[in-house]
Scaffold this active site. Structure first.
Site, short mmCIF file in Angstrom:
data_model
loop_
_atom_site.label_atom_id
_atom_site.label_comp_id
_atom_site.label_asym_id
_atom_site.label_seq_id
_atom_site.Cartn_x
_atom_site.Cartn_y
_atom_site.Cartn_z
N ASP A 1 51.47 49.35 39.08
CA ASP A 1 51.24 49.08 37.66
C ASP A 1 51.69 47.68 37.26
O ASP A 1 52.65 47.15 37.82
CB ASP A 1 52.01 50.13 36.83
CG ASP A 1 51.56 50.15 35.38
OD1 ASP A 1 50.45 49.66 35.09
OD2 ASP A 1 52.32 50.65 34.55
N SER B 1 42.79 56.01 38.96
CA SER B 1 43.06 57.41 38.59
C SER B 1 41.82 58.06 37.96
O SER B 1 40.87 57.37 37.56
CB SER B 1 44.22 57.47 37.59
OG SER B 1 43.78 57.08 36.31
N ARG C 1 38.69 53.01 30.90
CA ARG C 1 38.82 51.56 30.67
C ARG C 1 37.44 50.95 30.37
O ARG C 1 36.42 51.56 30.71
CB ARG C 1 39.43 50.90 31.90
CG ARG C 1 40.85 51.35 32.08
CD ARG C 1 41.57 50.57 33.14
NE ARG C 1 42.94 51.04 33.18
CZ ARG C 1 43.99 50.32 33.53
NH1 ARG C 1 43.84 49.08 33.90
NH2 ARG C 1 45.20 50.83 33.52
N HIS D 1 44.33 42.37 39.08
CA HIS D 1 43.99 43.39 40.08
C HIS D 1 43.82 42.74 41.46
O HIS D 1 44.20 43.32 42.48
CB HIS D 1 42.71 44.14 39.68
CG HIS D 1 42.87 44.92 38.40
ND1 HIS D 1 43.94 45.75 38.18
CD2 HIS D 1 42.10 45.01 37.29
CE1 HIS D 1 43.84 46.30 36.98
NE2 HIS D 1 42.74 45.87 36.41
N ARG E 1 42.08 39.99 33.32
CA ARG E 1 42.76 41.13 33.95
C ARG E 1 42.36 41.28 35.42
O ARG E 1 43.15 41.69 36.25
CB ARG E 1 42.44 42.41 33.17
CG ARG E 1 43.14 42.47 31.81
CD ARG E 1 42.75 43.73 31.06
NE ARG E 1 43.13 44.93 31.78
CZ ARG E 1 44.35 45.46 31.76
NH1 ARG E 1 45.30 44.93 31.03
NH2 ARG E 1 44.61 46.55 32.45
N GLU F 1 41.72 59.09 35.17
CA GLU F 1 41.70 58.65 33.77
C GLU F 1 41.28 57.18 33.63
O GLU F 1 40.96 56.73 32.53
CB GLU F 1 43.09 58.84 33.12
CG GLU F 1 43.47 60.29 32.85
CD GLU F 1 43.87 61.06 34.11
OE1 GLU F 1 44.42 60.45 35.05
OE2 GLU F 1 43.60 62.28 34.17
N ASN F 2 41.29 56.43 34.74
CA ASN F 2 40.97 55.00 34.64
C ASN F 2 39.51 54.74 34.27
O ASN F 2 39.16 53.62 33.88
CB ASN F 2 41.32 54.25 35.93
CG ASN F 2 42.80 54.01 36.12
OD1 ASN F 2 43.30 53.91 37.24
ND2 ASN F 2 43.55 53.90 35.04
C1 FPP Z 1 47.40 49.40 37.01
O1 FPP Z 1 47.73 48.19 36.36
C2 FPP Z 1 46.48 49.10 38.10
C3 FPP Z 1 45.24 49.66 38.28
C4 FPP Z 1 44.67 50.67 37.37
C5 FPP Z 1 44.37 49.24 39.39
C6 FPP Z 1 45.09 49.06 40.70
C7 FPP Z 1 44.17 48.42 41.63
C8 FPP Z 1 44.52 47.50 42.54
C9 FPP Z 1 45.91 47.04 42.80
C10 FPP Z 1 43.49 46.83 43.34
C11 FPP Z 1 42.79 47.63 44.39
C12 FPP Z 1 43.66 48.27 45.38
C13 FPP Z 1 43.53 48.25 46.71
C14 FPP Z 1 44.22 49.31 47.46
C15 FPP Z 1 42.78 47.24 47.45
P1 FPP Z 1 47.24 47.98 34.87
O2 FPP Z 1 45.88 47.39 34.88
O3 FPP Z 1 47.34 49.27 34.10
O4 FPP Z 1 48.27 46.92 34.34
P2 FPP Z 1 48.82 46.80 32.86
O5 FPP Z 1 49.64 48.05 32.59
O6 FPP Z 1 49.67 45.57 32.93
O7 FPP Z 1 47.64 46.65 31.96
#
Ligand code: FPP
Length: 246
Positions: free
Chosen positions: A25, A70, A76, A42, A38, A72-73
């Site tokens: 996160d 997830s 977005r 990632h 954003r 729930e994602n």
């Molecule tokens: C949460 O941070 C992160 C995600 C929903 C996506 C995670 C994906 C990756 C790290 C990239 C792909 C992964 C691999 C295994 C190659 P957030 O976006 O909720 O951050 P925030 O809370 O600061 O908005």
């Protein structure tokens, strides 16, 4: 980005967690702080994942489970969802070979049916390449939800009962687990959540019954070797009783 080994947080090599789970996160905030979109967060997060897997394999961790997308994602904005999908495709095309060269085995937890045929094909290819590896297992959770994993397991139990393969009174924890994504993996010893939120967000609800939790404000893209070792050192300071006495 990685700290020098000689300055590193000392760890007890006899007490390395077998299984670490991570909620990756803070990618969005990391990017926003730098005036970047954003998706840059990632992208940086996927590099951090790659480095973390390599470091944890060297430490002797046997299983690493990461929450990449997830159930729930999907809520977005569609362009952010698309960017994460594109990133996953790029990652699976380019970087998987490097992990497998380090003998790391990758697999995927979650309901993969809503993904594009292209992404599913890349996932299947990765599974195939990974079969040659015998080292640390990395489980990437995609369209994963703890509740959904339990529901899918419960549905599989019901189907087996209907097909006459199982009696309802034979249903126990082992029977359910054998039908869940986590089958074959030990329960996580340590769950790490960077990014400052103090919640589990539908991650590994069944598996984390007795996991040790480690929360930190550090954002995932900044989670380097020192941060990983701090989390493991905190775990090594815990006394685990699993509901019993010392
Ligand atoms: C949460 O941070 C992160 C995600 C929903 C996506 C995670 C994906 C990756 C790290 C990239 C792909 C992964 C691999 C295994 C190659 P957030 O976006 O909720 O951050 P925030 O809370 O600061 O908005």
């Amino acid at each position: 980005m990685l700290g020098k080994k000689e300055k590193q947080v000392p760890l007890d090599p006899q007490n390395i967690p077998r299984h670490i789970a991570i909620v990756m996160d803070g990618n969005g905030r990391w990017a926003q702080k730098r005036g970047l979109p954003r998706k840059a967060g990632h992208s940086a997060g996927s590099e951090t994942f790659h480095k973390a897997a390599t470091i944890l394999a060297e430490l002797g961790v046997e299983h690493l489970t990461v929450y990449a997308f997830s159930t729930e994602n999907w809520k977005r904005p569609p362009d952010e969802v698309q960017e994460i999908m594109n990133l996953l495709e790029r990652y699976l095309k380019k970087s998987v070979r490097e992990l497998t060269e380090n003998n790391i085995q990758l697999d995927f937890w979650g309901d993969l049916t809503p993904f594009s045929p292209k992404l599913r094909q890349l996932i299947a290819q990765t599974d195939e390449i990974s079969k040659q590896c015998t080292g640390m297992h990395v489980h990437i959770c995609l369209n994963y939800g703890g509740r959904d994993e339990i529901l899918r397991g419960a549905r599989a139990l019901a189907q087996d009962c209907l097909a006459g393969k199982l009696l309802p009174e034979q249903i126990d924890e082992k029977a359910l687990e054998a039908r869940m994504d986590c089958r074959g993996a030990p329960a996580p010893d340590l769950l790490i959540r960077p990014g400052g939120e103090l919640r589990i967000s539908n991650f590994l609800l069944w598996e984390c019954a007795y996991s040790e939790f480690y929360f930190t404000d550090t954002l995932w893209p900044d989670f380097d070797e020192t941060e990983l070792r701090r989390a493991v050192a905190a775990y090594q300071g815990r006394q685990r009783r699993f509901g019993g006495l010392k």
